[in-house]
Design a protein around this motif. Structure first.
Motif, mmCIF file in Angstrom:
data_model
loop_
_atom_site.group_PDB
_atom_site.id
_atom_site.type_symbol
_atom_site.label_atom_id
_atom_site.label_comp_id
_atom_site.label_asym_id
_atom_site.label_seq_id
_atom_site.Cartn_x
_atom_site.Cartn_y
_atom_site.Cartn_z
ATOM 1 N N SER A 37 24.433 0.645 -26.065
ATOM 2 C CA SER A 37 25.050 1.869 -26.585
ATOM 3 C C SER A 37 24.536 2.162 -27.984
ATOM 4 C CB SER A 37 26.564 1.719 -26.685
ATOM 5 O OG SER A 37 27.077 1.232 -25.508
ATOM 6 N N ARG A 89 10.672 7.515 -22.561
ATOM 7 C CA ARG A 89 12.121 7.477 -22.377
ATOM 8 C C ARG A 89 12.515 6.623 -21.193
ATOM 9 N NH1 ARG A 89 14.053 13.646 -23.007
ATOM 10 N NH2 ARG A 89 15.765 12.927 -21.710
ATOM 11 N N LEU A 97 20.484 6.811 -21.832
ATOM 12 C CA LEU A 97 21.699 7.526 -21.402
ATOM 13 C C LEU A 97 21.944 7.485 -19.888
ATOM 14 C CD1 LEU A 97 21.921 10.515 -23.878
ATOM 15 C CD2 LEU A 97 23.258 8.410 -23.813
ATOM 16 N N THR A 115 25.199 5.612 -18.047
ATOM 17 C CA THR A 115 26.030 6.262 -17.032
ATOM 18 C C THR A 115 26.148 5.369 -15.800
ATOM 19 O OG1 THR A 115 25.035 8.286 -17.836
ATOM 20 C CG2 THR A 115 26.374 8.447 -15.846
ATOM 21 N N PHE A 167 17.157 6.059 -27.646
ATOM 22 C CA PHE A 167 18.569 6.439 -27.478
ATOM 23 C C PHE A 167 18.732 7.378 -26.287
ATOM 24 C CE2 PHE A 167 20.246 5.815 -32.101
ATOM 25 C CZ PHE A 167 19.962 4.481 -31.994
ATOM 26 N N ARG A 168 17.834 8.369 -26.186
ATOM 27 C CA ARG A 168 17.965 9.322 -25.085
ATOM 28 C C ARG A 168 17.584 8.681 -23.766
ATOM 29 N NH1 ARG A 168 15.315 14.842 -27.079
ATOM 30 N NH2 ARG A 168 15.829 15.387 -24.937
ATOM 31 N N GLY A 169 16.621 7.757 -23.817
ATOM 32 C CA GLY A 169 16.175 7.102 -22.593
ATOM 33 C C GLY A 169 17.251 6.266 -21.924
ATOM 34 N N GLY A 205 14.294 2.994 -21.440
ATOM 35 C CA GLY A 205 15.615 2.893 -20.821
ATOM 36 C C GLY A 205 15.657 1.794 -19.781
ATOM 37 N N ARG A 256 14.929 7.799 -31.477
ATOM 38 C CA ARG A 256 15.606 8.867 -30.717
ATOM 39 C C ARG A 256 15.215 8.826 -29.242
ATOM 40 N NH1 ARG A 256 17.917 13.387 -32.693
ATOM 41 N NH2 ARG A 256 16.942 14.644 -31.075
ATOM 42 N N THR A 257 13.940 8.537 -28.989
ATOM 43 C CA THR A 257 13.476 8.441 -27.604
ATOM 44 C C THR A 257 14.211 7.321 -26.879
ATOM 45 O OG1 THR A 257 11.334 9.043 -28.493
ATOM 46 C CG2 THR A 257 11.383 8.337 -26.206
#
Lengths: 474, 169
Positions: free
Chosen positions: A419, A139, A446, A450, A442-444, A143, A439-440
């Motif tokens: 995004s 993640r 976030l 921010t 996408f969550r990574g 990211g 999914r990893t």
């Protein structure tokens, strides 16, 4: 007003039906133009002819293929590897250090490459294996690469700034200068995001090995020579030994020569200084800067022996294809803009906003919220090309600085690129790192989204961050 | 994430045509780079700017963009939105894509026709310094748009393979 909104809806419908976005904009532009002229097709066709011809034959736009080529050449020259290694040497031993080194490396790469996708793609290859080796979580790794990649379009050169500049008649050189401080701010904030992730879960980003100061400075091989050239050039010009232009040209030649000897990250710094310093100092125009940059990148790549004939051909043909693709979108968008401009939309919108009596910052803030939301679903360049003809006259009439607005637009594009569900950088990672699940990824991203939104708020609140450097230009 | 369906180049002539245009576009871009660089060097070091250099760059750009267009269409690199692929029943995705290629072909033929008319109108216009006639370049644009239209027509029938979306930034 109504005609434009119907036109916009039709364009989005066509694009939704999977017609290429360029053609959707063009078709609606031509049909709408004919409608506004009482279904008279002759002026609409003449408009289409002119846009296709004049857009292709525009000297200022030749900056686009040249910067794309520069980016493609440096991507193949292995410079990302050296940038990552140098950043790792200095900060890799901190908690989350490899992720921060990735972001700093991306920022450095962004200084010679104007594409966020290329930046993300090259760091996926360079930084991901090293982060995996130290046990980083997927993640955090994904990211950091996805968000670091977006620095490619904020730190000059930048394709999106060039296109915004040409569409709105804003100085490309000033836009480039304006991107530097927000780029540094972005790098810092993204590193904070890494710190936040590792503070929550220290196992996500363990420390790398600590190198000695000697090992650290070894990655900066040749930096003293480059600094000496810089001092000599500035000194000679200041003391009046040489005219400033001649000193700059001699300095550029010396930089070229040194880059052939030293192959570390100093050549990245040299290429950036050469191109951006030349544009910033008024030695050459943006087009010439792009030409010099592309040629410099070619020389550097050849000097490293990392460029085969095949790779050179691939760089050229890929750049040519990207250019054609971008120009078709640009032509379509300009046809659409011609239609919007003869409707009452721009003046209605101005009247509406003035009637609200709110301050320009609120208007700009509202536009940015709109962009961030739209960017989650729409392809970013098309979004900008479609909406800038509508919003730009509005914000300028409110006294908003076009350069500042351009930087904010680049930042919302960056956010759109990471995004979910359709961020392009996420897709790049999904393709290059198939072992990391969607999914990893996408969550990574976030925490990094921010951080980007915080940055957007800071840049909206403090225009001086964007406008200080351009204000010093001639 | 979902993949697009694009046509897979199968025929030898397809690859050859791709290579011809690809090499041409590469040479044009290479020339543009060298010309721009040489212009800067010549102006600052020799005080002797290349005469009409920027006109040549303009025309190179025009030719480059339109020579690259069939390549973009052939590689299915036009930016599209892919929501519809997820909403249509799976067996309709490919027929839908073929229908869109037919529409693209029609639009490209239309543009080729319009630019052909434009070419007739501006044929004798010359550039300011070197007095190069614009006509042949504009006819070339039109021809390349027609070739692009043919590529889309071909794709209405060509076999398909999956591939990801295309980025612009």
């Amino acid at each position: 007003m109504t005609e434009s909104l119907i036109g916009l809806a039709c364009m989005l419908l066509l694009a939704f039906l999977r017609l290429p976005i360029a053609l959707s904009m063009g078709v609606v532009g031509v049909v709408g133009y004919a409608y506004m002229r009482g279904w008279n097709w002759a002026p609409a066709f003449a408009m289409a002819q002119t846009q296709a011809y004049e857009t292709g034959r525009n000297y200022a736009l030749s900056v686009v293929p040249l910067f794309i080529l520069m980016g493609n050449l440096v991507t193949r020259a292995g410079m990302s590897q050296e940038l990552y290694r140098a950043a790792y040497a200095f900060i890799g031993h901190l908690r989350g250090g490899l992720a921060m080194a990735t972001i700093v490396g991306c920022a450095g790469f962004g200084a010679i490459c104007g594409s966020s996708i290329a930046t993300a793609a090259t760091f996926a290859k360079v930084a991901y294996p090293s982060m995996k080796q130290f046990g980083y979580s997927d993640r955090l790794a994904a990211g950091a690469i996805a968000s670091g990649g977006t620095l490619g379009i904020l730190i000059p050169p930048s394709t999106i700034m060039v296109i915004y500049g040409i569409m709105t008649g804003t100085s490309i050189g000033k836009l480039f200068a304006a991107g530097v401080l927000p780029g540094i701010l972005a790098t810092v904030l993204l590193c904070f995001a890494v710190q936040w992730v590792t503070w929550r879960d220290p196992k996500a980003g363990p420390r790398g090995e600590r190198l000695t100061w000697k090992q650290r400075f070894d990655t900066l091989d040749g930096v003293g020579w480059f600094a000496a050239v810089g001092v000599a050039v500035v000194g000679a010009a200041q003391l009046g030994w040489l005219p400033a232009d001649d000193a700059a040209v001699l300095g550029a030649i010396a930089v070229f020569a040194l880059s052939l000897i030293f192959k570390g990250i100093t050549s990245v710094i040299a290429l950036f200084t050469l191109v951006m310093g030349g544009i910033y100092g008024g030695v050459f125009t943006a087009v010439e800067g792009a030409g010099v940059g592309a040629f410099g990148a070619l020389i550097f790549a050849l000097a490293r022996r990392s460029l085969t004939w095949q790779a050179l051909y691939a760089s050229l043909v890929e750049s040519a294809r990207t250019t054609s693709m971008l120009f078709l979108i640009l032509i379509g968008a300009l046809m659409f803009a011609e239609f919007v401009n003869i409707t009452s939309m721009p003046s209605d919108l101005k009247a509406f906003v003035k009637g609200l009596g709110v301050s320009p910052v609120v208007v700009v803030g509202a536009i940015m919220v709109f962009y961030v939301l739209l960017g989650t679903a729409m392809e970013e360049l098309s979004m900008i090309l479609l909406t800038v003809p509508i919003f730009f006259p509005l914000v300028v009439s409110l006294g908003v600085d076009p350069i500042w607005f351009g930087i904010l637009i680049v930042v919302v594009v960056e956010i759109g690129l990471i995004s979910p569900p359709v961020g392009m950088n996420l897709f790049v990672l999904n393709t290059l790192l198939p072992q990391v699940g969607t999914r990893t990824i996408f969550r990574g991203v976030l925490p990094f989204i921010t951080a980007d939104i915080v940055r957007l708020a800071i840049l909206v609140a403090f225009p001086i961050i964007s406008l200080y450097l351009p204000s010093l230009m001639k | 994430m979902l993949f697009y369906f694009v046509s897979a180049p199968e025929h030898k002539w397809e690859r050859q045509a791709d290579a011809v245009l690809g090499i041409a576009a590469s040479i044009l871009l290479g020339c543009m780079m060298l010309l721009t660089f040489a212009d800067v060097v010549a102006r600052y070091l020799l005080n002797w700017p290349i005469r009409g250099g920027f006109e040549i760059t303009e025309l190179l750009l025009l030719v480059l963009i339109f020579a690259g267009l069939p390549l973009v269409s052939h590689a299915d690199e036009h930016v599209t939105m892919d929501f519809i692929d997820r909403m249509l029943p799976a067996r309709l995705v490919v027929p839908w894509m073929r229908m869109m290629h037919a529409i693209c072909a029609a639009i490209m033929f239309f543009l080729a026709w319009q630019v052909w008319i434009k070419a007739g109108r501006v044929y004798g216009d010359t550039t300011q310094v070197l007095e190069i006639i614009a006509g042949p370049f504009v006819y070339f644009m039109s021809v390349m748009l027609a070739v692009t239209a043919l590529v889309h027509s071909f794709k209405v029938f060509a076999p398909v393979a999956p591939r990801g979306p295309i980025g612009t930034t």
